[in-house]
Design a protein around this motif. Structure first.
Motif, mmCIF file in Angstrom:
data_model
loop_
_atom_site.group_PDB
_atom_site.id
_atom_site.type_symbol
_atom_site.label_atom_id
_atom_site.label_comp_id
_atom_site.label_asym_id
_atom_site.label_seq_id
_atom_site.Cartn_x
_atom_site.Cartn_y
_atom_site.Cartn_z
ATOM 1 N N GLY A 114 0.901 -1.279 0.053
ATOM 2 C CA GLY A 114 0.040 0.078 0.093
ATOM 3 C C GLY A 114 0.862 1.224 -0.014
ATOM 4 O O GLY A 114 0.619 2.215 -0.465
ATOM 5 N N ALA A 115 1.892 1.325 0.802
ATOM 6 C CA ALA A 115 2.743 2.201 0.734
ATOM 7 C C ALA A 115 3.493 2.290 -0.624
ATOM 8 O O ALA A 115 3.980 3.474 -1.210
ATOM 9 N N ASN A 116 3.642 1.428 -1.281
ATOM 10 C CA ASN A 116 4.402 1.362 -2.565
ATOM 11 C C ASN A 116 3.273 2.114 -3.690
ATOM 12 O O ASN A 116 3.748 2.773 -4.588
ATOM 13 N N ILE A 117 2.356 1.653 -3.878
ATOM 14 C CA ILE A 117 1.348 2.299 -4.730
ATOM 15 C C ILE A 117 1.014 3.684 -4.498
ATOM 16 O O ILE A 117 0.938 4.604 -5.250
ATOM 17 N N LEU A 118 1.114 4.074 -2.939
ATOM 18 C CA LEU A 118 0.972 5.461 -2.533
ATOM 19 C C LEU A 118 1.895 6.407 -3.084
ATOM 20 O O LEU A 118 1.992 7.394 -3.707
ATOM 21 N N ALA A 119 3.424 5.637 -2.808
ATOM 22 C CA ALA A 119 4.548 6.393 -3.541
ATOM 23 C C ALA A 119 4.559 6.500 -4.876
ATOM 24 O O ALA A 119 4.994 7.754 -5.329
ATOM 25 N N SER A 120 3.988 5.626 -5.695
ATOM 26 C CA SER A 120 4.073 5.810 -7.169
ATOM 27 C C SER A 120 2.852 6.733 -7.736
ATOM 28 O O SER A 120 3.115 7.474 -8.398
ATOM 29 N N LEU A 175 2.330 9.403 -5.745
ATOM 30 C CA LEU A 175 2.904 10.515 -5.462
ATOM 31 C C LEU A 175 3.759 10.881 -6.654
ATOM 32 O O LEU A 175 4.050 12.266 -7.025
ATOM 33 N N PHE A 176 4.657 10.017 -7.346
ATOM 34 C CA PHE A 176 5.603 10.477 -8.226
ATOM 35 C C PHE A 176 5.041 10.794 -9.568
ATOM 36 O O PHE A 176 5.375 11.905 -10.039
ATOM 37 N N ALA A 177 3.688 10.085 -9.929
ATOM 38 C CA ALA A 177 2.859 10.477 -11.170
ATOM 39 C C ALA A 177 2.273 11.634 -11.067
ATOM 40 O O ALA A 177 1.803 12.420 -11.992
ATOM 41 N N PHE A 194 13.599 1.017 -7.639
ATOM 42 C CA PHE A 194 13.844 1.686 -9.062
ATOM 43 C C PHE A 194 14.241 3.282 -8.696
ATOM 44 O O PHE A 194 13.803 3.665 -7.752
ATOM 45 N N GLU A 195 14.644 4.057 -9.828
ATOM 46 C CA GLU A 195 14.854 5.341 -9.741
ATOM 47 C C GLU A 195 13.516 6.126 -9.890
ATOM 48 O O GLU A 195 13.240 6.363 -11.056
ATOM 49 N N PRO A 196 12.879 6.754 -8.993
ATOM 50 C CA PRO A 196 11.509 7.483 -9.262
ATOM 51 C C PRO A 196 12.090 8.759 -10.118
ATOM 52 O O PRO A 196 13.242 9.284 -10.172
ATOM 53 N N PRO A 197 11.127 9.174 -11.097
ATOM 54 C CA PRO A 197 11.222 10.346 -12.022
ATOM 55 C C PRO A 197 11.086 11.488 -11.086
ATOM 56 O O PRO A 197 10.718 11.800 -9.914
ATOM 57 N N ALA A 198 11.773 12.708 -11.464
ATOM 58 C CA ALA A 198 11.680 13.966 -10.992
ATOM 59 C C ALA A 198 10.189 14.365 -10.987
ATOM 60 O O ALA A 198 9.394 14.306 -11.896
ATOM 61 N N ALA A 199 9.770 14.981 -9.843
ATOM 62 C CA ALA A 199 8.513 15.375 -9.537
ATOM 63 C C ALA A 199 8.293 16.760 -8.867
ATOM 64 O O ALA A 199 8.367 17.067 -7.727
ATOM 65 N N GLY A 200 8.430 17.763 -9.506
ATOM 66 C CA GLY A 200 8.569 19.227 -8.881
ATOM 67 C C GLY A 200 7.447 19.570 -8.197
ATOM 68 O O GLY A 200 7.472 20.242 -7.298
ATOM 69 N N GLY A 201 6.355 18.686 -8.326
ATOM 70 C CA GLY A 201 4.996 19.331 -7.748
ATOM 71 C C GLY A 201 4.969 18.612 -6.215
ATOM 72 O O GLY A 201 4.056 18.890 -5.600
#
Length: 205
Positions: free
Chosen positions: A104-110, A112-114, A131-138
């Protein structure tokens, strides 16, 4: 949009919304009562994972321990973001917060990234992002609490540190709380979570 089975507690009009995400093998009931305790008077939404792994419910597929089906993760992340947007549109809450444990933390983090604009604050309990998350300026100004066990065999401490560093680099107000155990949830991290949710709610008032 994917249809999720979910459990809900209606809050006061415009009250903060807390979306809670269970771990592998859990369901919408796992953290529902906890959500109501953490956010009294708030709206609680608990979606059930729609992926089965040998009968254990999850939010996305994996090919092995710590090895994610990245195409499926991208699809499920987009679906979950749509689900959260729909819940937000129903009531336009004063604040949107998320809490997830393990898968559940992993889908929430994903999410947040997107779609970093969706959540004002999030609690990630024992996440693993291999994996390396993408940049997420938001993510600038978003509040994130990560809780973890120093001896967690599923979510290694080094990976947790790396994820916390990522959120800080993206401008989030990230905090990291450790306990001395493994992948289990402990009373002290629940108290820290309660403190974090209360502080986030007060700041959003």
């Amino acid at each position: 949009m994917a249809e999720y089975v979910y459990r809900e507690a209606k809050g006061k009009p415009g009250a903060p919304l807390l979306v809670v995400f269970h771990g592998t093998g859990g369901d919408e009931n796992q953290f529902f009562d906890l959500g109501s305790e953490l956010l009294a008077g708030g709206r609680i939404v608990a979606p059930r994972g729609n992926v089965s792994e040998g009968g254990a419910l999850r939010y996305f597929r994996r090919t092995g321990e710590g090895r994610y089906d990245m195409a499926d993760l991208a699809l499920r992340t987009a679906q979950m973001a749509q689900f959260v947007r729909a819940r937000v549109a129903e009531d336009r809450p004063a604040q949107v917060m998320g809490l997830g444990y393990s898968n559940g933390a992993n889908i929430l983090a994903s999410v947040l990234f997107a779609a970093p604009e969706l959540f004002d604050a999030a609690v990630l309990m024992h996440p693993l992002i291999p994996f390396e998350p993408p940049a997420a300026g938001g993510l600038t100004g978003r509040r994130v609490l990560l809780t973890a066990g120093r001896r967690d065999p599923i979510a290694p401490a080094a990976a947790t540190d790396k994820l916390a560093d990522y959120f800080i680099r993206q401008g989030a107000a990230a905090e990291l709380f450790w306990h001395d155990g493994g992948h289990e949830l402990r009373a002290e991290e629940m108290r820290e979570t309660q403190r974090f949710i209360a502080a986030a709610t007060n700041m959003g008032a």
